[in-house]
Design a protein around this motif. Structure first.
Motif, PDB file in Angstrom:
ATOM      1  N   PRO A  65     -94.163  -5.478 162.771  1.00 54.67           N
ATOM      2  CA  PRO A  65     -94.609  -4.098 162.523  1.00 54.67           C
ATOM      3  C   PRO A  65     -95.079  -3.847 161.090  1.00 54.67           C
ATOM      4  O   PRO A  65     -95.750  -2.849 160.836  1.00 54.67           O
ATOM      5  CB  PRO A  65     -93.360  -3.271 162.834  1.00 54.67           C
ATOM      6  CG  PRO A  65     -92.220  -4.197 162.578  1.00 54.67           C
ATOM      7  CD  PRO A  65     -92.714  -5.555 162.992  1.00 54.67           C
ATOM      8  N   LYS A  66     -94.756  -4.735 160.189  1.00 47.02           N
ATOM      9  CA  LYS A  66     -95.178  -4.536 158.798  1.00 47.02           C
ATOM     10  C   LYS A  66     -96.589  -5.052 158.539  1.00 47.02           C
ATOM     11  O   LYS A  66     -97.228  -4.669 157.572  1.00 47.02           O
ATOM     12  CB  LYS A  66     -94.194  -5.245 157.860  1.00 47.02           C
ATOM     13  CG  LYS A  66     -92.754  -4.739 157.940  1.00 47.02           C
ATOM     14  CD  LYS A  66     -92.667  -3.272 157.532  1.00 47.02           C
ATOM     15  CE  LYS A  66     -91.227  -2.803 157.453  1.00 47.02           C
ATOM     16  NZ  LYS A  66     -90.547  -2.788 158.761  1.00 47.02           N
ATOM     17  N   THR A  67     -97.076  -5.948 159.416  1.00 43.53           N
ATOM     18  CA  THR A  67     -98.382  -6.564 159.195  1.00 43.53           C
ATOM     19  C   THR A  67     -99.325  -6.452 160.385  1.00 43.53           C
ATOM     20  O   THR A  67    -100.536  -6.619 160.230  1.00 43.53           O
ATOM     21  CB  THR A  67     -98.221  -8.066 158.876  1.00 43.53           C
ATOM     22  OG1 THR A  67     -97.637  -8.727 160.014  1.00 43.53           O
ATOM     23  CG2 THR A  67     -97.319  -8.274 157.657  1.00 43.53           C
ATOM     24  N   GLY A  68     -98.796  -6.205 161.566  1.00 38.22           N
ATOM     25  CA  GLY A  68     -99.609  -6.192 162.775  1.00 38.22           C
ATOM     26  C   GLY A  68     -99.806  -7.564 163.390  1.00 38.22           C
ATOM     27  O   GLY A  68    -100.466  -7.696 164.423  1.00 38.22           O
ATOM     28  N   LYS A  69     -99.249  -8.607 162.788  1.00 38.67           N
ATOM     29  CA  LYS A  69     -99.436  -9.958 163.300  1.00 38.67           C
ATOM     30  C   LYS A  69     -98.753 -10.132 164.657  1.00 38.67           C
ATOM     31  O   LYS A  69     -97.580  -9.801 164.812  1.00 38.67           O
ATOM     32  CB  LYS A  69     -98.870 -10.986 162.324  1.00 38.67           C
ATOM     33  CG  LYS A  69     -99.598 -11.046 160.990  1.00 38.67           C
ATOM     34  CD  LYS A  69     -98.947 -12.055 160.061  1.00 38.67           C
ATOM     35  CE  LYS A  69     -99.682 -12.132 158.727  1.00 38.67           C
ATOM     36  NZ  LYS A  69     -99.023 -13.096 157.797  1.00 38.67           N
ATOM     37  N   VAL A  70     -99.516 -10.652 165.624  1.00 36.55           N
ATOM     38  CA  VAL A  70     -98.933 -11.007 166.919  1.00 36.55           C
ATOM     39  C   VAL A  70     -98.244 -12.352 166.736  1.00 36.55           C
ATOM     40  O   VAL A  70     -98.904 -13.379 166.570  1.00 36.55           O
ATOM     41  CB  VAL A  70    -100.009 -11.095 168.012  1.00 36.55           C
ATOM     42  CG1 VAL A  70     -99.393 -11.558 169.328  1.00 36.55           C
ATOM     43  CG2 VAL A  70    -100.689  -9.747 168.189  1.00 36.55           C
ATOM     44  N   VAL A  71     -96.931 -12.357 166.764  1.00 36.92           N
ATOM     45  CA  VAL A  71     -96.173 -13.576 166.476  1.00 36.92           C
ATOM     46  C   VAL A  71     -95.807 -14.351 167.731  1.00 36.92           C
ATOM     47  O   VAL A  71     -95.450 -15.530 167.655  1.00 36.92           O
ATOM     48  CB  VAL A  71     -94.905 -13.253 165.663  1.00 36.92           C
ATOM     49  CG1 VAL A  71     -95.271 -12.681 164.304  1.00 36.92           C
ATOM     50  CG2 VAL A  71     -94.001 -12.281 166.416  1.00 36.92           C
ATOM     51  N   ALA A  72     -95.896 -13.703 168.889  1.00 41.46           N
ATOM     52  CA  ALA A  72     -95.618 -14.394 170.153  1.00 41.46           C
ATOM     53  C   ALA A  72     -96.290 -13.617 171.279  1.00 41.46           C
ATOM     54  O   ALA A  72     -96.455 -12.394 171.192  1.00 41.46           O
ATOM     55  CB  ALA A  72     -94.116 -14.515 170.401  1.00 41.46           C
TER      56      ALA A  72
END
Length: 743
Positions: A356-363
């Motif tokens: 939630p801090k970067t928007g990166k889809v991690v999985a």
């Protein structure tokens, strides 16, 4: 003299005349003249050929490249384009000593010659004419021309063209550019075209990380890729390639490119065993598809992608990705009987997890496998998010400073009428939603209504705020505008959205109201073009106070409400369950301060053409609620993804409680004048209900009275709250129609 003697005399005279004629015909002067004439004719023909043959455009095969996809840590995820495994790189990326190794092995005079080897070419032409096979002795320039501009056919015409084009290319092109083209087009075996693919195939490194010894092996390999591949070579082949490796290094010493002392220390660099390139099976295809789709949204066309040459690093965290797959397998797939159960065969799971801090889809979980189920369940937008939309109704009420019909400012402690099937007030469109199991509640607060997902409360709240205003807030937070009605029924999540979409929406709440856009591409690099990455975090779309107030309410949903299957002391969590019309989809979307994840199940028909079907009966468990399988998958994944838990807590500020606060002496909201849901064990390991009627259901009201019974959390801590899994299908909105679930 007799006649016989006369004839003999005439014969001798004729022979003397003939001999003299032959001598006069084949004089040295005439022989030399003929030779030089033929030479001039040949030179003229070559001059004509030189003028006639132009340098052609590169052949399509030489320009084909694969796209390489990597995890966030740089390890290989997949390689596209099964036709060719090539990634074109600039010569400056290749270490100088490795460049020299190839020159030493293939063409020591490369930097000095004119691009052709006349002897080798002549030998090749003769060999071709006599049927003896391939030529030998071609220069690097000639090999580059053959690979880049021509074909591999063995004909005199092709060889003559190669000679002419090589001369022209050598005159017009820098040696470094020729060498770069050669290294990027030549075939190394193991399906690898170009030095970058070869470095990965034989040593598991990028070309920039090759050392001199490894470079010498790859250079030696070119003479006979199949015969000299150490993994498959015969003893004779191994002997020959080691000799050529040594020959290459010795030539480097002769040319002054390698110190003799350093050469003497080198040992043969045995390459790695061959490994199959990762395909598109499992989750890989879904990840690659999501990355490609994002690149297209950023202006990269299909043609650009198909041309290859991209190195795409994803935001996917390798460990979290494995954990998500493991959690779905453990909490869902292991309990399904897809072969023998018609219901289980229709169950599709999807999930998206975002920082939630970067928007990166991690999985991301797209389904059972991209080569088996082609639609990604993580990004599909053909199902309704159901009651996971209700937090956005509250967010819009807070953001717009909305009031109830009585003029009370809406906040967590604002009291509403919780009567099931209560007609909304103030709307031109009649709407009378039924609560789950047709339960009515006496004056529940907004907080309680969120815990129990009371449909009548949120339907009225939509009218109080205004459907258009609610939609505006939802769109700003990331809900797609797909089948999105501006009617009271939108409180039940009757639009379409994906787990990708809802993960972004909830991440925006998690990020205190700053817009979070899920992004899967970390970097996308290409030597000829660029792509601007997606900015995963935008501006403030709702106030921090509004976002944090919703989080405060959703934390209680996990603590004591419909999402308590995800409750554990190991982390601080907030979230919401959702079950769509006719139980066609079941959702749990929730977050911790560090991770936001949306998990959903979809009922998809196995018949041709697909179609949505009910999940009821999944794994013989009755109704598939958002607080069941999805919540358990979420909990198992989150616990693993956070390394067993986290001490991070929500930093909530400005929580808005509203004007109609309920005092501590006021009894909690209780059901009245309506049947109440029976309690059922929340874990499958507990005793099953005696009959379907004992299971809370949106579709069939229960006449039983609830009793306090333990519900087990992921940590094993019992609680004594009621089991209110909540969500309701949208009844019809025909004027005067109250509607029933599923109609």
């Amino acid at each position: 003299m007799g006649r016989a003697d006369a004839r003999r005399a005439q014969g001798r005279e004729a022979r003397r005349a003939g001999s003299g004629g032959t001598r006069r015909l084949f004089t040295w002067r005439r022989i030399l003249g003929t030779f030089f004439g033929l030479c001039l004719l040949g030179l003229g023909a070559f001059a004509a050929l030189y003028a006639y043959v132009d340098v052609p455009a590169a052949n399509a095969q030489a320009q084909k490249q694969s796209n390489v996809y990597k995890y966030s840590d740089g390890t290989l995820l997949a390689r596209s384009n099964s036709e060719v495994n090539r990634e074109i790189i600039d010569l400056g990326v290749v270490p100088k000593s490795v460049q020299h190794a190839f020159v030493a092995a293939e063409n020591k005079s490369f930097y000095r010659d004119q691009g052709v080897d006349l002897k080798g070419t002549a030998r090749g032409v003769l060999n071709t004419l006599s049927g003896k096979g391939k030529q030998g002795g071609s220069t690097i320039t000639q090999q580059y021309v053959k690979n880049y501009y021509l074909t591999q056919e063995q004909t005199v015409t092709r060889k003559l063209k190669e000679l002419v084009i090589s001369l022209k290319v050598d005159r017009s092109t820098k040696k470094d550019d020729i060498l770069a083209g050669y290294l990027n087009t030549v075939y190394y075996g193991r399906g690898a075209s170009g030095i970058q693919a070869a470095a990965q195939a034989y040593y598991g490194v990028d070309a920039k990380d090759l050392d001199t010894s490894q470079g010498a092996y790859l250079a030696a390999l070119l003479q006979a890729p199949s015969q000299y591949d150490w993994a498959n070579a015969t003893p004779s082949g191994k002997k020959l390639v080691k000799e050529r490796w040594g020959y290459t290094l010795d030539n480097m010493v002769d040319e002054g490119w390698l110190d003799q002392a350093e050469r003497d220390k080198m040992t043969f660099p045995v390459p790695d065993s061959p490994k199959a390139a990762p395909g598109m099976e499992g989750q890989t295809g879904y990840l690659v598809e999501a990355a490609n789709d994002e690149m297209k949204r950023q202006g990269i066309t299909d043609e650009m992608l198909d041309a290859g040459g991209w190195t795409v690093t994803l935001n996917i965290d390798k460990k979290k990705q494995k954990q998500l797959v493991k959690s779905v397998d453990r909490e869902l797939e292991s309990q399904l009987d897809r072969k023998n159960s018609k219901v289980d065969a229709t169950v599709q799971a999807g999930a998206t997890s975002v920082d939630p801090k970067t928007g990166k889809v991690v999985a991301l979980y797209g389904g059972v496998g991209a080569t088996e189920h082609y639609i990604s369940n993580a990004t599909r937008q053909d199902y309704q998010p159901a009651s996971t939309f209700k937090p956005l109704v509250l967010a819009s009420a807070l953001e717009n400073g909305s009031t109830t019909q009585d003029g009370d400012l809406i906040g967590l402690d604002t009291v509403y009428d919780g009567t099931s099937k209560r007609p909304v007030v103030g709307s031109d469109i009649p709407f009378s939603p039924q609560n789950e199991d047709d339960i009515s509640y006496d004056n529940p607060t907004v907080r309680t209504a969120m815990d129990k997902s009371i449909n009548s409360v949120f339907a009225q709240m939509v009218v109080d705020v205004g459907p258009a205003a609610v939609k505006k807030t939802a769109l700003a937070m990331g809900v797609p505008d797909k089948n999105f009605p501006e009617t009271p029924s939108l409180t039940l999540g009757t639009m379409n959205a994906s787990t990708w979409d809802m993960a972004g929406v909830y991440a925006t709440l998690d990020n205190h109201g700053k817009k979070v856009t899920p992004t899967i591409v970390k970097t996308a690099e290409h030597r000829d073009r660029t792509m601007e990455p997606v900015d995963g975090v935008g501006g403030q779309v709702i106030s921090r106070a509004s976002a944090d107030t919703v989080t405060d309410a959703l934390a209680e949903v996990v603590d004591i409400g419909s999402g308590r299957e995800a409750d554990t002391p190991a982390y601080d969590a907030a979230g919401k369950t959702g079950t769509s019309e006719n139980n066609k989809a079941a959702w749990f979307t929730a977050y911790t301060p560090e991770l936001t994840t949306a998990v959903a199940l979809f009922g998809e028909s196995t018949a041709d053409g697909g179609g949505q079907v009910s999940l009821t009966g999944t794994a013989n468990s009755g109704r598939a609620n958002g607080g069941g399988f999805p919540a358990r998958i979420w909990a198992d994944y989150t616990l693993g993804a956070l390394g067993g838990g986290s001490d991070a807590t929500f930093d909530l500020r400005g929580v808005e409680r509203g004007e109609a606060a309920v005092t501590e002496t006021t009894p909690p909201a209780t059901p009245s004048e309506s049947p109440e849901p029976s309690e059922t064990p929340s874990k499958e390991s507990e005793s099953p209900s005696a009959s379907p009627s004992e299971t809370p259901s949106e579709e069939s009201p229960s006449a039983e009275t609830p009793s306090e019974s333990p519900s087990w959390t992921p940590s094993g801590t019992p609680s004594t709250t009621k089991d209110p899994e909540d969500e309701e299908e949208p009844p019809g909105e025909r004027p005067g129609s109250e509607g029933l679930p599923g109609q």
